[in-house]
Design an enzyme around this catalytic site. Structure first.
Site, PDB file in Angstrom:
ATOM      1  N   ASP A 108       5.979   1.819  13.296  1.00  0.00           N
ATOM      2  CA  ASP A 108       6.136   1.882  14.755  1.00  0.00           C
ATOM      3  C   ASP A 108       5.617   3.194  15.318  1.00  0.00           C
ATOM      4  OD1 ASP A 108       8.417   2.770  13.190  1.00  0.00           O
ATOM      5  OD2 ASP A 108       9.324   3.348  15.092  1.00  0.00           O
TER       6      ASP A 108
ATOM      7  N   ARG B 130      -9.980  -1.120  10.610  1.00  0.00           N
ATOM      8  CA  ARG B 130      -8.869  -0.487  11.330  1.00  0.00           C
ATOM      9  C   ARG B 130      -9.136  -0.477  12.827  1.00  0.00           C
ATOM     10  NH1 ARG B 130      -8.461   4.413   7.158  1.00  0.00           N
ATOM     11  NH2 ARG B 130     -10.664   3.898   7.073  1.00  0.00           N
ATOM     12  N   VAL B 131      -8.124  -0.062  13.584  1.00  0.00           N
ATOM     13  CA  VAL B 131      -8.128  -0.348  15.015  1.00  0.00           C
ATOM     14  C   VAL B 131      -9.332   0.245  15.749  1.00  0.00           C
ATOM     15  CG1 VAL B 131      -6.598   1.608  15.667  1.00  0.00           C
ATOM     16  CG2 VAL B 131      -6.650  -0.461  17.064  1.00  0.00           C
TER      17      VAL B 131
ATOM     18  N   ARG C 217       4.097   7.416  14.066  1.00  0.00           N
ATOM     19  CA  ARG C 217       3.799   8.400  13.009  1.00  0.00           C
ATOM     20  C   ARG C 217       3.457   9.730  13.647  1.00  0.00           C
ATOM     21  NH1 ARG C 217      -0.821   4.968  10.057  1.00  0.00           N
ATOM     22  NH2 ARG C 217       0.479   3.322   9.210  1.00  0.00           N
TER      23      ARG C 217
ATOM     24  N   TYR D 299       0.845  -1.208   0.000  1.00  0.00           N
ATOM     25  CA  TYR D 299       0.000   0.000   0.000  1.00  0.00           C
ATOM     26  C   TYR D 299       0.874   1.249   0.000  1.00  0.00           C
ATOM     27  CZ  TYR D 299      -3.112   3.480   2.253  1.00  0.00           C
ATOM     28  OH  TYR D 299      -3.823   4.601   2.589  1.00  0.00           O
ATOM     29  N   ALA D 300       1.832   1.291   0.927  1.00  0.00           N
ATOM     30  CA  ALA D 300       2.696   2.476   1.034  1.00  0.00           C
ATOM     31  C   ALA D 300       3.444   2.703  -0.271  1.00  0.00           C
ATOM     32  CB  ALA D 300       3.684   2.292   2.185  1.00  0.00           C
TER      33      ALA D 300
END
Ligand code: UDP
Length: 381
Positions: free
Chosen positions: A340, A235-236, A342, A187-188
């Site tokens: 890890d 997502r979370v 952002r 994706y990135a």
């Protein structure tokens, strides 16, 4: 579009009015209008006097209630399904906001080809049509282009590295992705290539562009809640909400040590509106939209969400919902890796957009969970 109308719309959302909002586009195409960011943006655009929205999305879940608005022109289609219609629609607007993307980490390793297609291949015609028609393109990329921090690649020296090194600057921070076996970075990488393509269309063919990198927006209507209105791994925020609503363990992937900064969607949309209002100042620029001091690790996020939820439900027994450690392999399958940390550098958005979000993490979570509390009463499934 009158200055008064825009100021009114921004005040209505409890956000300070925009500085010099005189050049707001009359007609905006929002590609991916039914998604989480898209539907909030369309609602705000339509709340402004006279602004017309051409919306494209393959789904019609979150924007259905807007169909009766005569200023909303909705096409239910994939971007790739009808290129001539897309070209016509792009030529009919003053600006395009491209939000169409698969952007859920659970898909990066399981549907990698679709992820690359939606985040790179499908972007190319949009860029080309904008350039040909002289239409401004605001493209939503991702904070994930940075991959992992330098600190995470240098564990022996990690404690000696200053925090400032972790702050992600639009124009200076390098992109540090992992190897091919870490399929997470598909994706990135697709987003990065789309950014490079857009930048090159600007330099070589005169495209007017702005790239936005969102840093974990949260708010009502995020993803879906598995078992309620969708299936899979969202997502979370949605994972934790589902666990809280169904009184199931909240799963912490690899110890919940990853750190994120969260920004409430209302403030994120305000940032996007400021970009649309400042066509010249934002041209050929990347902007980070995020809130650096809303940082938490995922374990702390789970604890905060649980206590806010207990307060909203007025039920102390919610505090007994367990946190459960799971490995990323078990949760997402092989190939998962993680950012890890952002932290957005906010200087550029502050200076050029005059945009400074103010909602604290607690405030943003309370607003978001408050909405879910009303939409998902205790025994509704
Ligand atoms: N995560 C977690 N439990 C969940 C879902 C996600 O611990 O139920 C973690 C995930 O591994 C990552 C962080 O939460 O470290 C944020 O993940 P999300 O899917 O929201 O997207 P990201 O910010 O990584 O793009």
């Amino acid at each position: 579009m009158s200055r008064a109308a825009i100021s009114e719309a921004t005040f209505a959302a409890g956000i300070p009015s925009m500085h010099n909002p005189t050049s707001f586009p009359d007609r905006v195409a929002v590609l991916g209008c039914d998604g989480f960011i898209g539907h909030h943006l369309v609602e705000r655009l339509l709340s402004m006097d006279g602004v017309e929205v051409v919306g494209w999305d393959r789904e019609l879940r979150r924007t259905r209630h807007l169909l009766s608005n005569p200023r909303f022109h909705f096409r239910q289609a994939d971007l790739a399904s009808d290129p001539s219609a897309l070209e016509r629609d792009i030529a009919s607007v003053d600006a395009v906001v491209n939000l169409a993307a698969l952007c859920n980490p659970s898909l990066y390793g399981s549907q990698t080809l679709d992820v690359i297609r939606s985040n790179f291949t499908d972007v190319e015609p949009v860029v080309r049509f904008c350039a040909q028609a002289g239409v401004k393109l605001v493209h939503l990329s991702t904070s994930e282009v940075f991959g992992r921090t330098l600190r995470s690649w240098l564990p022996d020296q990690a404690s000696a590295l200053p925090r400032e090194l972790d702050v992600m600057d639009e124009d200076r921070t390098p992109f540090l992705l992992g190897p091919l076996s870490s399929t997470r970075w598909s994706y990135a990488c697709a987003k990065q290539l789309a950014e490079r393509m857009i930048e090159a269309w600007g330099r070589e063919r005169g495209l007017e562009w702005t790239i936005v990198r969102p840093f974990n927006f949260i708010g009502p209507g995020m993803d879906y809640l598995p078992g309620h209105d969708g299936e899979g791994v969202p997502r979370v925020l949605a994972c934790f909400l589902k666990a809280l609503i169904d009184r199931e363990p909240m799963k912490l992937v690899d110890g919940g040590r990853a750190r994120r900064t969260f920004l409430h969607i209302s403030e994120a949309v305000d940032g996007l509106l400021r970009i649309l209002a400042r066509r010249r100042d934002t041209s050929c620029q990347v902007f980070h939209l995020g809130k650096a001091d809303n940082e938490t690790d995922i374990r702390e996020l789970a604890v905060s969400m649980r206590s806010i939820w207990a307060r909203l439900r007025q039920d102390p027994s919610i505090l007994e919902i367990p946190l459960q450690d799971v490995s990323s392999e078990e949760f997402y399958g092989p190939g998962y890796d993680d950012s890890d940390r952002r932290i957005p550098c906010m200087n550029k958005a502050q200076t050029i957009l005059d945009w400074t979000p103010t909602l604290s993490l607690e405030g943003a979570l309370t607003l978001t969970l408050g909405d879910y509390h009303l939409r998902y009463p205790e025994n509704k499934r």
